[in-house]
Design a protein around this motif. Structure first.
Motif, PDB file in Angstrom:
ATOM      1  N   ALA A  93       1.064   4.358  -2.787  1.00  0.00           N
ATOM      2  CA  ALA A  93       1.027   5.781  -2.451  1.00  0.00           C
ATOM      3  C   ALA A  93       2.257   6.495  -2.989  1.00  0.00           C
ATOM      4  O   ALA A  93       2.170   7.619  -3.517  1.00  0.00           O
TER       5      ALA A  93
ATOM      6  N   MET B 160       0.833  -1.203   0.000  1.00  0.00           N
ATOM      7  CA  MET B 160       0.000   0.000   0.000  1.00  0.00           C
ATOM      8  C   MET B 160       0.872   1.261   0.000  1.00  0.00           C
ATOM      9  O   MET B 160       0.573   2.252  -0.662  1.00  0.00           O
ATOM     10  N   TRP B 161       1.963   1.211   0.762  1.00  0.00           N
ATOM     11  CA  TRP B 161       2.896   2.340   0.806  1.00  0.00           C
ATOM     12  C   TRP B 161       3.489   2.593  -0.579  1.00  0.00           C
ATOM     13  O   TRP B 161       3.600   3.739  -1.019  1.00  0.00           O
TER      14      TRP B 161
ATOM     15  N   ARG C  75       3.025  10.196   2.004  1.00  0.00           N
ATOM     16  CA  ARG C  75       2.780   8.795   1.666  1.00  0.00           C
ATOM     17  C   ARG C  75       2.012   8.070   2.761  1.00  0.00           C
ATOM     18  O   ARG C  75       1.161   7.229   2.474  1.00  0.00           O
TER      19      ARG C  75
ATOM     20  N   SER D 287      -1.606   6.580   2.046  1.00  0.00           N
ATOM     21  CA  SER D 287      -1.809   5.149   2.310  1.00  0.00           C
ATOM     22  C   SER D 287      -3.086   4.932   3.102  1.00  0.00           C
ATOM     23  O   SER D 287      -3.857   4.000   2.827  1.00  0.00           O
TER      24      SER D 287
END
Length: 229
Positions: free
Chosen positions: A124, A120-121, A144, A148
């Motif tokens: 982002a 997910m990071w 970020r 996220s």
């Protein structure tokens, strides 16, 4: 025409099985049989098993999103609309929501929670990079981390949204981005307030030493610290 690499072939063969068997060893085994890939090669391209296949699918989605953003006319949009457009593009590119649902189930397991968070990071990070973010300090991380959270909550809402064209999801996304914008406005006002700035001079001085990672392949890792003069 060059032959498709084994991992891509394995992923393509796995996708029809995922809605029924999840991102599991069963799916991996059936995909290998369908694609005619022997076990030694499967172990070479997916050494951790099915979780590597799920991460490869997520990476492919990110790559498709970046290509779509590069082709879009983002300059005509307000910045907040660019962020919303990027998140929406990432989700619109998903052909079957069940693959995402199954992925969420996999990454909810304790042993894979870290993988899910890093994935997910990276999403982002790719969005911010595609939108032209040039921050090199603590803002690199806060942007970020915030996105996220926005992206993760939007995905959860999207998975249960049965409205036409997922209209309710996009309304939810707009509200989350508006919340973030309000936080940014509050931070800006706090920096302008001399009393608050004085009280925060110590913590802000400490955070000013944080730097974005130099190796973008390690985008989920802590940055470097600037040595004091």
């Amino acid at each position: 025409m060059p032959e498709t690499d084994p991992k891509t072939r394995l992923l393509e063969a796995a996708m029809p099985h995922v809605p029924f068997d999840g991102w599991s060893e069963t799916t991996l085994r059936l995909a290998a049989a369908d694609a005619g890939i022997d076990r030694a090669m499967v172990d070479a391209v997916c050494p951790r098993g099915a979780v590597d296949l799920a991460l490869a699918w997520h990476e492919a989605g990110d790559a498709a999103m970046v290509a779509a953003l590069e082709a879009a006319d983002l300059g005509a949009m307000r910045f907040r609309d660019r962020v919303a457009f990027a998140v929406r593009t990432r989700l619109d590119l998903v052909e079957d929501r069940e693959l995402v649902r199954r992925g969420m189930t996999l990454f909810a397991l304790p042993q894979y929670a870290g993988d899910g968070t890093r994935a997910m990071w990276r999403t982002a990070d790719r969005i911010w990079t595609a939108l032209g973010d040039t921050s090199q300090d603590i803002n690199w991380y806060t942007k970020r981390a915030t996105l996220s959270g926005v992206y993760g909550s939007t995905v959860l809402y999207w998975l249960g949204d049965e409205s036409e064209g997922q209209a309710r999801t996009w309304e939810f996304l707009d509200r989350r981005i508006e919340d973030v914008m309000q936080i940014e406005k509050f931070k800006a006002k706090a920096r302008e307030n001399r009393l608050v700035s004085g009280l925060m001079s110590g913590p802000l001085g400490f955070l000013s030493r944080v730097r974005a990672p130099q190796d973008r392949q390690q985008a989920g890792m802590p940055g470097r610290w600037r040595a004091p003069n």
